[in-house]
Design a protein around this motif. Structure first.
Motif, PDB file in Angstrom:
ATOM      1  N   GLY A   1       0.811  -1.207   0.000  1.00 25.22           N
ATOM      2  CA  GLY A   1       0.000   0.000   0.000  1.00 25.22           C
ATOM      3  C   GLY A   1       0.845   1.257   0.000  1.00 25.22           C
ATOM      4  O   GLY A   1       0.459   2.282  -0.564  1.00 25.22           O
ATOM      5  N   ALA A   2       2.019   1.187   0.617  1.00 23.01           N
ATOM      6  CA  ALA A   2       2.912   2.337   0.675  1.00 23.01           C
ATOM      7  C   ALA A   2       3.674   2.534  -0.634  1.00 23.01           C
ATOM      8  O   ALA A   2       4.063   3.652  -0.967  1.00 23.01           O
ATOM      9  CB  ALA A   2       3.897   2.170   1.830  1.00 23.01           C
ATOM     10  N   ASP A   3       3.900   1.456  -1.380  1.00 25.96           N
ATOM     11  CA  ASP A   3       4.643   1.539  -2.643  1.00 25.96           C
ATOM     12  C   ASP A   3       4.080   0.510  -3.624  1.00 25.96           C
ATOM     13  O   ASP A   3       4.720  -0.499  -3.926  1.00 25.96           O
ATOM     14  CB  ASP A   3       6.128   1.286  -2.389  1.00 25.96           C
ATOM     15  N   PRO A   4       2.863   0.749  -4.139  1.00 22.17           N
ATOM     16  CA  PRO A   4       2.203  -0.258  -4.971  1.00 22.17           C
ATOM     17  C   PRO A   4       2.894  -0.540  -6.308  1.00 22.17           C
ATOM     18  O   PRO A   4       2.638  -1.577  -6.911  1.00 22.17           O
ATOM     19  CB  PRO A   4       0.799   0.328  -5.187  1.00 22.17           C
ATOM     20  N   ASP A   5       3.761   0.351  -6.755  1.00 19.81           N
ATOM     21  CA  ASP A   5       4.432   0.155  -8.042  1.00 19.81           C
ATOM     22  C   ASP A   5       5.837  -0.423  -7.903  1.00 19.81           C
ATOM     23  O   ASP A   5       6.595  -0.460  -8.875  1.00 19.81           O
ATOM     24  CB  ASP A   5       4.500   1.489  -8.799  1.00 19.81           C
ATOM     25  N   SER A   6       6.185  -0.897  -6.721  1.00 17.52           N
ATOM     26  CA  SER A   6       7.522  -1.440  -6.493  1.00 17.52           C
ATOM     27  C   SER A   6       7.749  -2.679  -7.359  1.00 17.52           C
ATOM     28  O   SER A   6       7.025  -3.666  -7.244  1.00 17.52           O
ATOM     29  CB  SER A   6       7.685  -1.824  -5.021  1.00 17.52           C
ATOM     30  N   PRO A   7       8.760  -2.652  -8.235  1.00 18.89           N
ATOM     31  CA  PRO A   7       9.026  -3.833  -9.055  1.00 18.89           C
ATOM     32  C   PRO A   7       9.451  -5.043  -8.233  1.00 18.89           C
ATOM     33  O   PRO A   7       9.126  -6.174  -8.567  1.00 18.89           O
ATOM     34  CB  PRO A   7      10.133  -3.389 -10.016  1.00 18.89           C
ATOM     35  N   GLU A   8      10.156  -4.807  -7.111  1.00 25.17           N
ATOM     36  CA  GLU A   8      10.571  -5.917  -6.253  1.00 25.17           C
ATOM     37  C   GLU A   8       9.363  -6.596  -5.620  1.00 25.17           C
ATOM     38  O   GLU A   8       9.282  -7.814  -5.572  1.00 25.17           O
ATOM     39  CB  GLU A   8      11.542  -5.437  -5.157  1.00 25.17           C
ATOM     40  N   LEU A   9       8.417  -5.786  -5.149  1.00 25.14           N
ATOM     41  CA  LEU A   9       7.212  -6.340  -4.539  1.00 25.14           C
ATOM     42  C   LEU A   9       6.384  -7.100  -5.577  1.00 25.14           C
ATOM     43  O   LEU A   9       5.913  -8.208  -5.314  1.00 25.14           O
ATOM     44  CB  LEU A   9       6.372  -5.234  -3.900  1.00 25.14           C
ATOM     45  N   THR A  10       6.229  -6.523  -6.748  1.00 28.02           N
ATOM     46  CA  THR A  10       5.470  -7.185  -7.820  1.00 28.02           C
ATOM     47  C   THR A  10       6.100  -8.523  -8.174  1.00 28.02           C
ATOM     48  O   THR A  10       5.399  -9.529  -8.321  1.00 28.02           O
ATOM     49  CB  THR A  10       5.401  -6.275  -9.066  1.00 28.02           C
ATOM     50  N   ALA A  11       7.423  -8.559  -8.281  1.00 29.22           N
ATOM     51  CA  ALA A  11       8.119  -9.810  -8.611  1.00 29.22           C
ATOM     52  C   ALA A  11       7.955 -10.839  -7.493  1.00 29.22           C
ATOM     53  O   ALA A  11       7.717 -12.024  -7.757  1.00 29.22           O
ATOM     54  CB  ALA A  11       9.594  -9.532  -8.881  1.00 29.22           C
ATOM     55  N   LEU A  12       8.073 -10.406  -6.239  1.00 28.05           N
ATOM     56  CA  LEU A  12       7.937 -11.322  -5.110  1.00 28.05           C
ATOM     57  C   LEU A  12       6.531 -11.908  -5.054  1.00 28.05           C
ATOM     58  O   LEU A  12       6.363 -13.125  -4.923  1.00 28.05           O
ATOM     59  CB  LEU A  12       8.258 -10.605  -3.797  1.00 28.05           C
ATOM     60  N   VAL A  13       5.519 -11.067  -5.162  1.00 30.96           N
ATOM     61  CA  VAL A  13       4.139 -11.551  -5.124  1.00 30.96           C
ATOM     62  C   VAL A  13       3.877 -12.501  -6.286  1.00 30.96           C
ATOM     63  O   VAL A  13       3.276 -13.567  -6.099  1.00 30.96           O
ATOM     64  CB  VAL A  13       3.139 -10.373  -5.109  1.00 30.96           C
ATOM     65  N   GLY A  14       4.354 -12.161  -7.470  1.00 31.35           N
ATOM     66  CA  GLY A  14       4.171 -13.042  -8.623  1.00 31.35           C
ATOM     67  C   GLY A  14       4.820 -14.398  -8.416  1.00 31.35           C
ATOM     68  O   GLY A  14       4.218 -15.441  -8.701  1.00 31.35           O
ATOM     69  N   GLU A  15       6.038 -14.404  -7.905  1.00 28.86           N
ATOM     70  CA  GLU A  15       6.737 -15.662  -7.634  1.00 28.86           C
ATOM     71  C   GLU A  15       5.979 -16.509  -6.611  1.00 28.86           C
ATOM     72  O   GLU A  15       5.767 -17.715  -6.813  1.00 28.86           O
ATOM     73  CB  GLU A  15       8.143 -15.373  -7.121  1.00 28.86           C
ATOM     74  N   LEU A  16       5.556 -15.881  -5.522  1.00 29.13           N
ATOM     75  CA  LEU A  16       4.876 -16.636  -4.472  1.00 29.13           C
ATOM     76  C   LEU A  16       3.495 -17.114  -4.908  1.00 29.13           C
ATOM     77  O   LEU A  16       3.058 -18.194  -4.507  1.00 29.13           O
ATOM     78  CB  LEU A  16       4.801 -15.799  -3.194  1.00 29.13           C
ATOM     79  N   MET A  17       2.809 -16.334  -5.739  1.00 23.89           N
ATOM     80  CA  MET A  17       1.508 -16.777  -6.264  1.00 23.89           C
ATOM     81  C   MET A  17       1.677 -18.058  -7.086  1.00 23.89           C
ATOM     82  O   MET A  17       0.837 -18.954  -7.031  1.00 23.89           O
ATOM     83  CB  MET A  17       0.872 -15.684  -7.130  1.00 23.89           C
ATOM     84  N   LEU A  18       2.763 -18.134  -7.842  1.00 23.44           N
ATOM     85  CA  LEU A  18       3.010 -19.316  -8.680  1.00 23.44           C
ATOM     86  C   LEU A  18       3.499 -20.522  -7.886  1.00 23.44           C
ATOM     87  O   LEU A  18       3.150 -21.655  -8.198  1.00 23.44           O
ATOM     88  CB  LEU A  18       4.043 -18.987  -9.760  1.00 23.44           C
ATOM     89  N   LYS A  19       4.293 -20.281  -6.855  1.00 27.83           N
ATOM     90  CA  LYS A  19       4.968 -21.379  -6.165  1.00 27.83           C
ATOM     91  C   LYS A  19       4.288 -21.849  -4.884  1.00 27.83           C
ATOM     92  O   LYS A  19       4.660 -22.896  -4.353  1.00 27.83           O
ATOM     93  CB  LYS A  19       6.412 -20.978  -5.843  1.00 27.83           C
ATOM     94  N   SER A  20       3.310 -21.094  -4.375  1.00 27.63           N
ATOM     95  CA  SER A  20       2.700 -21.462  -3.097  1.00 27.63           C
ATOM     96  C   SER A  20       1.191 -21.235  -3.136  1.00 27.63           C
ATOM     97  O   SER A  20       0.736 -20.085  -3.175  1.00 27.63           O
ATOM     98  CB  SER A  20       3.318 -20.640  -1.953  1.00 27.63           C
ATOM     99  N   THR A  21       0.440 -22.319  -3.083  1.00 19.70           N
ATOM    100  CA  THR A  21      -1.019 -22.183  -3.040  1.00 19.70           C
ATOM    101  C   THR A  21      -1.461 -21.540  -1.724  1.00 19.70           C
ATOM    102  O   THR A  21      -2.457 -20.813  -1.704  1.00 19.70           O
ATOM    103  CB  THR A  21      -1.710 -23.555  -3.215  1.00 19.70           C
ATOM    104  N   GLN A  22      -0.714 -21.776  -0.633  1.00 20.04           N
ATOM    105  CA  GLN A  22      -1.056 -21.144   0.642  1.00 20.04           C
ATOM    106  C   GLN A  22      -0.903 -19.625   0.546  1.00 20.04           C
ATOM    107  O   GLN A  22      -1.741 -18.872   1.039  1.00 20.04           O
ATOM    108  CB  GLN A  22      -0.186 -21.662   1.794  1.00 20.04           C
ATOM    109  N   PHE A  23       0.185 -19.171  -0.090  1.00 15.20           N
ATOM    110  CA  PHE A  23       0.371 -17.735  -0.262  1.00 15.20           C
ATOM    111  C   PHE A  23      -0.759 -17.163  -1.105  1.00 15.20           C
ATOM    112  O   PHE A  23      -1.344 -16.128  -0.739  1.00 15.20           O
ATOM    113  CB  PHE A  23       1.721 -17.409  -0.912  1.00 15.20           C
ATOM    114  N   ALA A  24      -1.068 -17.797  -2.210  1.00 11.02           N
ATOM    115  CA  ALA A  24      -2.126 -17.294  -3.101  1.00 11.02           C
ATOM    116  C   ALA A  24      -3.450 -17.166  -2.352  1.00 11.02           C
ATOM    117  O   ALA A  24      -4.164 -16.158  -2.489  1.00 11.02           O
ATOM    118  CB  ALA A  24      -2.272 -18.210  -4.315  1.00 11.02           C
ATOM    119  N   ARG A  25      -3.786 -18.159  -1.552  1.00 13.21           N
ATOM    120  CA  ARG A  25      -5.032 -18.135  -0.788  1.00 13.21           C
ATOM    121  C   ARG A  25      -5.037 -16.958   0.193  1.00 13.21           C
ATOM    122  O   ARG A  25      -6.013 -16.211   0.288  1.00 13.21           O
ATOM    123  CB  ARG A  25      -5.205 -19.454  -0.039  1.00 13.21           C
TER     124      ARG A  25
END
Length: 160
Positions: free
Chosen positions: A58-82
């Motif tokens: 929320g403080a930095d919604p356009d952060s490329p590092e955050l976007t990459a981390l969330v994308g990686e975890l969404m793909l690799k962890s169903t618990q994270f995605a949920r």
């Protein structure tokens, strides 16, 4: 994770084996075998971790590092995605964490999160054990190279 003192490194086994750019506690708790067993209760820890990640986003919604981390975890962890899809938001400032450390067993440590001014969102986290407790004994065992009679608090420096 940007830096840690020796007790901080020993507190999170395996995290420091990753390349510097991959050292992230949320990634660690979901994807590292030790990270998945270190915290108790794991489900509560990861839910708070994801809610904190949302607060950071929320403080930095356009952060490329955050976007990459969330994308990686969404793909690799169903618990994270949920958990990510729940949209819980919680910024952590301190409290207690319980660990089941592979070398010293169970311990509960207090922690304090301190934001560092003029650092672009860096935080320092200090973990401590109450004096005279089994938790302090566990920290002393963890700090096998210590020369002082008092355990050194585990300190971690991270970017939000």
């Amino acid at each position: 994770m940007l830096a840690a003192n020796p007790p901080g490194r020993r507190l999170m086994p395996g995290l420091w084996d990753w390349p510097e750019g991959r050292r992230n506690l949320t990634r660690y708790v979901f994807l590292h075998p030790v990270g998945r067993t270190l915290y108790e209760p794991w489900e509560e820890t990861v839910a708070l971790s994801v809610a904190h990640l949302r607060a950071v986003g929320g403080a930095d919604p356009d952060s490329p590092e955050l976007t990459a981390l969330v994308g990686e975890l969404m793909l690799k962890s169903t618990q994270f995605a949920r958990l990510w899809e729940r949209y819980d938001v919680c910024e952590r400032g301190g409290g207690q964490k319980s660990f089941r450390h592979p070398k010293v067993g169970p311990m509960t440590l207090t922690y304090e999160v301190m934001r560092l001014a003029r650092t672009g969102g860096q935080r320092m986290v200090v973990y401590q054990a109450a004096p005279g407790t089994p938790d302090e004994t566990a920290m002393l065992r963890l700090e096998s190279t210590a020369t002082r009679p008092e355990p050194e608090p585990a300190m971690l420096l991270s970017r939000s």
